[in-house]
Enzyme design. Structure first.
Site, PDB file in Angstrom:
ATOM      1  N   GLU A 212      -7.726 -14.765  22.899  1.00 58.55           N
ATOM      2  CA  GLU A 212      -7.910 -14.482  21.476  1.00 58.55           C
ATOM      3  C   GLU A 212      -7.975 -15.818  20.759  1.00 58.55           C
ATOM      4  O   GLU A 212      -6.948 -16.458  20.522  1.00 58.55           O
ATOM      5  CB  GLU A 212      -6.764 -13.611  20.949  1.00 58.55           C
ATOM      6  CG  GLU A 212      -6.661 -12.247  21.617  1.00 58.55           C
ATOM      7  CD  GLU A 212      -7.887 -11.381  21.414  1.00 58.55           C
ATOM      8  OE1 GLU A 212      -8.671 -11.657  20.478  1.00 58.55           O
ATOM      9  OE2 GLU A 212      -8.081 -10.431  22.177  1.00 58.55           O
ATOM     10  N   CYS A 246      -6.278 -16.858  11.988  1.00 59.49           N
ATOM     11  CA  CYS A 246      -7.473 -17.042  12.815  1.00 59.49           C
ATOM     12  C   CYS A 246      -8.669 -16.278  12.282  1.00 59.49           C
ATOM     13  O   CYS A 246      -9.819 -16.656  12.541  1.00 59.49           O
ATOM     14  CB  CYS A 246      -7.187 -16.641  14.265  1.00 59.49           C
ATOM     15  SG  CYS A 246      -6.658 -14.921  14.470  1.00 59.49           S
TER      16      CYS A 246
END
Length: 459
Positions: A212, A246
């Site tokens: 991720e 993110c």
């Protein structure tokens, strides 16, 4: 922990897994219940740790960390029994009197390496999925968020058998030692640069990985949208957790004739959110450490600051900052910002904007503000990205029914809800054949069978 200690820990976890204790539904639900209770009983300590590490306001800490976990937990508790059941799939007529099933099984002993920006949620949510799938788990929280990591370590030690779930603390050397061991799966959240290191280390053991990662997530604005509401949703998504997210909007692409109106609205919204002096606001976070503070302040050197830009190194405070005008060649546009700096670029037409996004690595998220459904479909079909929103930011992450993950440079694999169960599972393919009939067609000798076989399997 050195490599020898880590190998000893891994072997104990593997022995626990091979004992079969993690396989029953009852055991998994018991452990999920224990995890839920452990988190609930430590809410105050978790929120305090997040405030200490990142100055997270309670609303952001609860909404972005605890709330995401609880929503996913409710779904997993409700659906786990059905996810665990074998799934029947069709069987071709050539396999007469046979049935075909997919049997989900846990991968085994997994390693979860978490980052510092959401230091609780990005440990606890993957842990929830790994437990639900029936694995044993070794956690490596971020050393850059020490207060939160300490709470996680205490929670794990007080809740689980150490041979079942363990927490390992340390810096780069410990992480390197962990990655040198042959795990059954590695789940990593972090930057693309470190993701490459993780994947390289895992490849030595042919260990599957979930990565991720991140990237420069664009926020694209179409004509005809309500500018003030658009600005509010963009500013919220960008400056939540002081931009250290993110999936935060990394930059904005706005039609040339709307740039000034958008900039004015963004500036107005920031005052509404944080007051005239955001440094005094209880609702605005801080940069995680001096290294990242220095990195971010350098991005503003020589840049055109429309508003913000104030800093306080002692407090690691960096004001919510809007940069405009900005060119694609500027330093701030070369890598993911991961901080409270928002570049605003302009474009002439939508085709140009799409081409500009396509010319860069595939982002983790994309946000498109538009009332035009045809344009929405065009952007969704032509631009590759992990996930995102139409007319909002960040909120796709809050739906446990939507998988979360990147594509290309922004990551591989996906999780959340059912997808977390799948991320930590292997589906065994099994064909079960009856003894009642045994058609001789497939057996030697093959003489005279060519035509029948061709007819049986023809397209």
């Amino acid at each position: 922990m050195d490599a020898t200690e880590i190998d000893h820990l891994r072997r104990k976890h593997r022995a626990f897994f091979h004992s079969g204790k993690t396989l029953p539904l009852e055991f998994r639900l018991q452990q999920i219940a224990k995890l839920c209770e452990a988190v609930k009983s430590r809410e105050t300590a978790i929120l305090a740790a997040l405030r200490k590490d990142l100055n997270k306001p309670v609303v952001e800490a609860y909404g972005g960390e605890l709330g995401v976990f609880f929503e996913e937990l409710k779904l997993i508790r409700k659906k786990l029994s059905s996810w665990m059941r074998p799934k029947r799939v069709p069987t071709p007529v050539a396999h007469f009197l046979a049935s075909s099933h997919l049997y989900p099984e846990p991968l085994g002993t997994v390693l979860i390496i978490a980052p510092w920006n959401y230091p609780f949620q990005l440990v606890i949510s993957p842990l929830l999925g790994a437990i639900a799938a029936g694995n044993t788990v070794v956690l490596k929280p971020s050393e850059l968020a020490p207060a939160t990591s300490a709470v996680i370590e205490e929670l794990v030690k007080s809740t689980f058998d150490p041979d079942y779930v363990a927490c390992v603390q340390g810096g780069v050397e410990v992480t390197t030692n962990l990655l040198s061991a042959p795990w059954d799966h590695v789940f990593f959240t972090g930057s693309p640069a470190v993701g490459k290191i993780v994947m390289q280390a895992a490849a030595k053991h042919l260990t599957p990985v979930t990565l991720e990662l991140g990237g420069k997530s664009p926020c694209l604005i179409d004509t005809g949208v309500p500018i003030k509401l658009t600005a509010r949703r963009i500013a919220w998504g960008k400056f939540f957790n002081a931009g250290q997210t993110c999936i935060a909007p990394d930059y904005v692409l706005v039609p040339k004739n709307m740039r000034e109106e958008l900039l004015a609205s963004l500036k107005e919204v920031l005052v509404e959110f944080y007051g005239e002096d955001p440094e005094k606001s209880a609702d605005y976070g801080r940069i995680i450490n001096e290294r990242h503070f220095s990195r971010l302040t350098k991005l503003m050197e020589g840049a055109s600051v429309y508003c913000g830009g104030q800093t306080n190194p002692e407090q690691r405070y960096l004001a919510p900052t809007i940069l405009s005008p900005v060119e694609w060649s500027d330093p701030v546009m070369q890598d993911e910002i991961f901080g409270p700096i928002l570049p605003v670029l302009e474009y002439e037409d939508l085709e140009e904007a799409i081409s500009q996004i396509q010319a860069h690595p595939k982002p983790l998220s994309l946000y498109f503000f538009s009332k035009d459904t045809a344009k929405q479909e065009a952007v969704l079909k032509r631009v590759s990205f992990g996930g995102g929103c139409i007319n909002d930011t960040l909120m796709h992450l809050a739906n446990p029914h939507l998988p979360f993950g990147g594509v290309g440079n922004s990551g591989m694999g996906r999780y959340h809800g059912k997808y977390s169960f799948e991320a930590f599972s292997h589906y065994k393919s099994v064909l079960n054949k009856s003894f009642l009939v045994d058609i001789p067609l497939r057996y030697q000798p093959y003489k005279g069978k060519d035509g029948l076989v061709k007819r049986l399997f023809s397209a």
